[in-house]
Enzyme design. Structure first.
Site, PDB file in Angstrom:
ATOM      1  N   GLY A  11       0.845  -1.211   0.000  1.00 27.43           N
ATOM      2  CA  GLY A  11       0.000   0.000   0.000  1.00 27.43           C
ATOM      3  C   GLY A  11       0.870   1.246   0.000  1.00 27.43           C
ATOM      4  N   VAL A  23      16.646   9.006  -1.319  1.00 22.83           N
ATOM      5  CA  VAL A  23      17.507   7.894  -1.755  1.00 22.83           C
ATOM      6  C   VAL A  23      18.294   8.315  -2.998  1.00 22.83           C
ATOM      7  CG1 VAL A  23      17.446   5.572  -2.779  1.00 22.83           C
ATOM      8  CG2 VAL A  23      16.066   6.071  -0.752  1.00 22.83           C
ATOM      9  N   ARG A  72       0.539  -4.964  -5.518  1.00 24.54           N
ATOM     10  CA  ARG A  72       0.543  -6.210  -4.748  1.00 24.54           C
ATOM     11  C   ARG A  72       0.984  -7.274  -5.757  1.00 24.54           C
ATOM     12  NH1 ARG A  72      -0.693  -3.944   0.295  1.00 24.54           N
ATOM     13  NH2 ARG A  72      -2.609  -2.740   0.174  1.00 24.54           N
ATOM     14  N   CYS A  73       1.908  -8.094  -5.366  1.00 25.11           N
ATOM     15  CA  CYS A  73       2.433  -9.105  -6.296  1.00 25.11           C
ATOM     16  C   CYS A  73       2.502 -10.438  -5.564  1.00 25.11           C
ATOM     17  CB  CYS A  73       3.822  -8.651  -6.776  1.00 25.11           C
ATOM     18  SG  CYS A  73       4.671  -9.813  -7.851  1.00 25.11           S
ATOM     19  N   ASP A 103       5.139  -4.734   6.052  1.00 26.05           N
ATOM     20  CA  ASP A 103       5.671  -6.034   6.493  1.00 26.05           C
ATOM     21  C   ASP A 103       5.743  -7.063   5.363  1.00 26.05           C
ATOM     22  OD1 ASP A 103       2.887  -6.129   6.481  1.00 26.05           O
ATOM     23  OD2 ASP A 103       2.783  -7.597   8.094  1.00 26.05           O
ATOM     24  N   GLY A 104       4.789  -7.021   4.440  1.00 27.11           N
ATOM     25  CA  GLY A 104       4.833  -7.931   3.288  1.00 27.11           C
ATOM     26  C   GLY A 104       6.070  -7.656   2.438  1.00 27.11           C
ATOM     27  N   THR A 126       4.309   2.671   5.307  1.00 26.08           N
ATOM     28  CA  THR A 126       2.918   2.217   5.363  1.00 26.08           C
ATOM     29  C   THR A 126       2.168   3.122   6.333  1.00 26.08           C
ATOM     30  OG1 THR A 126       1.431   0.492   6.214  1.00 26.08           O
ATOM     31  CG2 THR A 126       3.664   0.416   7.027  1.00 26.08           C
ATOM     32  N   ASP A 128      -0.093   2.122   8.184  1.00 25.70           N
ATOM     33  CA  ASP A 128      -0.638   1.292   9.266  1.00 25.70           C
ATOM     34  C   ASP A 128       0.143   1.371  10.584  1.00 25.70           C
ATOM     35  OD1 ASP A 128      -2.482   0.452   7.405  1.00 25.70           O
ATOM     36  OD2 ASP A 128      -1.413  -1.406   6.922  1.00 25.70           O
ATOM     37  N   ASP A 130       2.303  -0.654  11.577  1.00 28.01           N
ATOM     38  CA  ASP A 130       2.140  -2.010  12.132  1.00 28.01           C
ATOM     39  C   ASP A 130       3.438  -2.802  12.198  1.00 28.01           C
ATOM     40  OD1 ASP A 130       2.416  -2.220   9.398  1.00 28.01           O
ATOM     41  OD2 ASP A 130       0.774  -3.640   9.127  1.00 28.01           O
ATOM     42  N   GLY A 171      -5.741   0.263   8.833  1.00 27.01           N
ATOM     43  CA  GLY A 171      -4.688  -0.179   9.765  1.00 27.01           C
ATOM     44  C   GLY A 171      -4.460  -1.677   9.746  1.00 27.01           C
ATOM     45  N   ARG A 172      -5.183  -2.391   8.901  1.00 22.68           N
ATOM     46  CA  ARG A 172      -5.099  -3.860   8.898  1.00 22.68           C
ATOM     47  C   ARG A 172      -5.331  -4.410  10.303  1.00 22.68           C
ATOM     48  NH1 ARG A 172      -0.629  -5.842   4.567  1.00 22.68           N
ATOM     49  NH2 ARG A 172      -1.946  -5.423   2.777  1.00 22.68           N
ATOM     50  N   GLY A 186     -10.737  13.332  20.219  1.00 26.56           N
ATOM     51  CA  GLY A 186     -11.683  13.342  21.335  1.00 26.56           C
ATOM     52  C   GLY A 186     -12.827  12.352  21.175  1.00 26.56           C
ATOM     53  N   ALA A 187     -12.539  11.215  20.532  1.00 27.32           N
ATOM     54  CA  ALA A 187     -13.607  10.218  20.355  1.00 27.32           C
ATOM     55  C   ALA A 187     -13.971   9.591  21.700  1.00 27.32           C
ATOM     56  CB  ALA A 187     -13.136   9.136  19.394  1.00 27.32           C
ATOM     57  N   GLN A 252      -7.664   8.420   3.339  1.00 24.24           N
ATOM     58  CA  GLN A 252      -6.623   8.546   4.362  1.00 24.24           C
ATOM     59  C   GLN A 252      -5.263   8.075   3.873  1.00 24.24           C
ATOM     60  OE1 GLN A 252      -7.615   5.473   7.681  1.00 24.24           O
ATOM     61  NE2 GLN A 252      -9.147   5.228   6.102  1.00 24.24           N
TER      62      GLN A 252
HETATM   63  P1  ADP Z   1       2.888  -4.225   2.631  1.00 23.41           P
HETATM   64  O1  ADP Z   1       4.305  -4.282   2.181  1.00 23.41           O
HETATM   65  O2  ADP Z   1       2.358  -2.842   2.691  1.00 23.41           O
HETATM   66  O3  ADP Z   1       2.650  -5.032   3.882  1.00 23.41           O
HETATM   67  P2  ADP Z   1       1.741  -6.414   1.103  1.00 23.41           P
HETATM   68  O4  ADP Z   1       1.409  -7.265   2.269  1.00 23.41           O
HETATM   69  O5  ADP Z   1       0.808  -6.393  -0.049  1.00 23.41           O
HETATM   70  O6  ADP Z   1       1.985  -4.890   1.509  1.00 23.41           O
HETATM   71  O7  ADP Z   1       3.164  -6.885   0.577  1.00 23.41           O
HETATM   72  C1  ADP Z   1       3.760  -6.264  -0.521  1.00 23.41           C
HETATM   73  C2  ADP Z   1       4.334  -7.281  -1.425  1.00 23.41           C
HETATM   74  O8  ADP Z   1       5.398  -7.984  -0.764  1.00 23.41           O
HETATM   75  C3  ADP Z   1       3.396  -8.393  -1.846  1.00 23.41           C
HETATM   76  O9  ADP Z   1       2.545  -7.979  -2.887  1.00 23.41           O
HETATM   77  C4  ADP Z   1       4.360  -9.466  -2.300  1.00 23.41           C
HETATM   78  O10 ADP Z   1       4.896  -9.159  -3.549  1.00 23.41           O
HETATM   79  C5  ADP Z   1       5.468  -9.313  -1.261  1.00 23.41           C
HETATM   80  N1  ADP Z   1       5.258 -10.265  -0.178  1.00 23.41           N
HETATM   81  C6  ADP Z   1       4.289 -10.255   0.776  1.00 23.41           C
HETATM   82  N2  ADP Z   1       4.385 -11.335   1.579  1.00 23.41           N
HETATM   83  C7  ADP Z   1       5.436 -12.050   1.141  1.00 23.41           C
HETATM   84  C8  ADP Z   1       6.044 -13.290   1.554  1.00 23.41           C
HETATM   85  N3  ADP Z   1       5.566 -13.989   2.581  1.00 23.41           N
HETATM   86  N4  ADP Z   1       7.111 -13.723   0.860  1.00 23.41           N
HETATM   87  C9  ADP Z   1       7.600 -13.027  -0.190  1.00 23.41           C
HETATM   88  N5  ADP Z   1       7.070 -11.869  -0.630  1.00 23.41           N
HETATM   89  C10 ADP Z   1       6.013 -11.374   0.010  1.00 23.41           C
HETATM   90  O1  F6P Z   2      -1.483  -1.393   4.271  1.00 26.95           O
HETATM   91  C1  F6P Z   2      -2.152  -0.210   3.918  1.00 26.95           C
HETATM   92  C2  F6P Z   2      -3.612  -0.474   3.722  1.00 26.95           C
HETATM   93  O2  F6P Z   2      -4.225   0.750   3.336  1.00 26.95           O
HETATM   94  C3  F6P Z   2      -4.344  -1.076   4.921  1.00 26.95           C
HETATM   95  O3  F6P Z   2      -4.627  -0.133   5.913  1.00 26.95           O
HETATM   96  C4  F6P Z   2      -5.557  -1.670   4.261  1.00 26.95           C
HETATM   97  O4  F6P Z   2      -6.045  -2.761   4.996  1.00 26.95           O
HETATM   98  C5  F6P Z   2      -5.011  -2.151   2.943  1.00 26.95           C
HETATM   99  O5  F6P Z   2      -3.823  -1.414   2.687  1.00 26.95           O
HETATM  100  C6  F6P Z   2      -5.939  -1.979   1.775  1.00 26.95           C
HETATM  101  O6  F6P Z   2      -5.360  -2.621   0.693  1.00 26.95           O
HETATM  102  P1  F6P Z   2      -5.787  -2.417  -0.823  1.00 26.95           P
HETATM  103  O7  F6P Z   2      -5.173  -1.152  -1.287  1.00 26.95           O
HETATM  104  O8  F6P Z   2      -5.198  -3.598  -1.517  1.00 26.95           O
HETATM  105  O9  F6P Z   2      -7.269  -2.381  -0.834  1.00 26.95           O
END
Ligand code: ADP
Ligand code: F6P
Length: 319
Positions: A11, A23, A72-73, A103-104, A126, A128, A130, A171-172, A186-187, A252
């Site tokens: 995201g 960078v 997303r891949c 984290d992905g 991100t 989030d 997180d 926020g996942r 102030g929620a 957001q």
């Molecule tokens: P974020 O990086 O924001 O958490 P994603 O969870 O979609 O978003 O992860 C981003 C990308 O990272 C994924 O689309 C995928 O290409 C790669 N990825 C996610 N999880 C894994 C995994 N367990 N192993 C290898 N690549 C991953």
């Molecule tokens: O990780 C950022 C985020 O916006 C999360 O808060 C939400 O759950 C998710 O991405 C939404 O993903 P997508 O853009 O694939 O709908």
């Protein structure tokens, strides 16, 4: 290291452009070649990259989103697919990679180093917030402020109509956006995945507050903490008071990064390139007590940093 590349993945978040700029300009300062990879790992496996110069990042610092694009891949989890990425990097003579994402993205980065010895520096990008190892991720602060804007607007209209509202934020599985926006907006109620909540108690408390003349209440719901419509329906059933639901959604995630995120982008981007320049081991950069830190990818999600004290304060101040 003489030639490196940068990508944004997962995201998008406000500050990614400012971070790419940092960078690129740091790399050029050290006479390194810098390539921009399009659409994260999706572009990397296809070798979609091009050389960036100082002008490539002109007029970018204030723009939300990412000009390198993101994706997303899911297929990148496959080792055979990761091999395509490694081949693309070596075809371009890239010696090190900066991966900006969540984290992905870090899991993908870890695979590249563990499976193929690719040198990767991760930058937490991100909304989030997180990732447990860093106090803040890039884009979180801006996103919270955007949510705060929405809360202010909702307060106006909900107060005028004596209504109860529920605002769902992103926020996942992490409640930080809800918590930080909830306390600063102030929620009355902040529902997060990290802390169990009792809807019967909330419904009773809303009803009680109505009876004592407090006719407007705001609930902030983190997306990972439950279904917004079911929660609203349950509270209505138990209290007899209807709850107006708003899902704030993708608004957001966009927008111009604020000062905190631009500063974070500069510090993270600079540090990442410095690490590659000095042939450091693969790791993620982060911020702890306002100091830039580095942490191995295996430790980025160790523990939880959910701030229970802040949650308690939010609760006490809402009474
Ligand atoms: P974020 O990086 O924001 O958490 P994603 O969870 O979609 O978003 O992860 C981003 C990308 O990272 C994924 O689309 C995928 O290409 C790669 N990825 C996610 N999880 C894994 C995994 N367990 N192993 C290898 N690549 C991953
Ligand atoms: O990780 C950022 C985020 O916006 C999360 O808060 C939400 O759950 C998710 O991405 C939404 O993903 P997508 O853009 O694939 O709908």
């Amino acid at each position: 290291m003489k030639r490196i590349a940068v990508l944004t993945s997962g995201g998008d978040s406000p500050g990614m452009n400012a971070c790419i700029r940092a960078v690129v300009r740091t790399a050029l300062n050290y006479n390194m070649d810098i390539y921009g990879i399009e659409r994260g790992y999706a572009g990397l496996i296809k070798g979609e990259m091009s050389r960036l110069g100082t002008r490539s990042v002109s007029d970018m610092i204030h723009k939300g989103g990412t000009f390198l694009k993101t994706a997303r891949c899911p297929e990148f989890k496959d080792k055979e697919v990761q091999k395509d990425a490694v081949e693309a990097l070596s075809a371009y003579g890239i010696e090190g990679l900066v991966a900006i994402g969540g984290d992905g993205t870090f899991r993908g980065a870890k695979d590249l180093c563990d499976n193929f010895g690719v040198r990767v520096i991760g930058i937490p990008g991100t909304i989030d917030n997180d990732l447990a190892y860093t106090d803040y991720t890039l884009g979180f602060d801006t996103a919270v402020n955007t949510v705060l804007w929405a809360i202010n607007n909702l307060r106006d209209t909900m107060h005028s109509h004596d209504r109860v509202c529920l605002l769902e934020v992103m926020g996942r599985e992490c409640g930080d956006i809800a918590l930080y926006a909830g306390i600063s907006g102030g929620a009355e109620y902040v529902l997060v995945p990290e802390i169990p909540y009792d809807l019967d108690q909330i419904a009773a408390s809303i009803k009680k507050s109505y009876l004592r003349g407090k006719t407007s209440n705001m609930i902030i719901l983190a997306e990972g903490a439950g279904n917004r419509d079911e929660i609203a329906a349950y509270i209505k059933e138990k209290s007899g008071i209807s709850v107006k639901v708003t899902n704030f959604g993708y608004i957001q995630r966009g927008g111009s990064p604020n000062m905190q995120d631009r500063l974070l982008a500069a510090r993270f981007g600079y540090k990442a390139v410095e690490l590659l320049l000095n042939d450091a081991e693969s790791c993620a950069v982060g911020i702890k007590n306002n100091k830039i830190i580095t942490v191995p990818f295996s430790e980025v999600n160790v523990g939880s940093k959910f701030d229970k004290d802040l949650y308690e304060i939010a609760h006490i101040l809402s009474l």
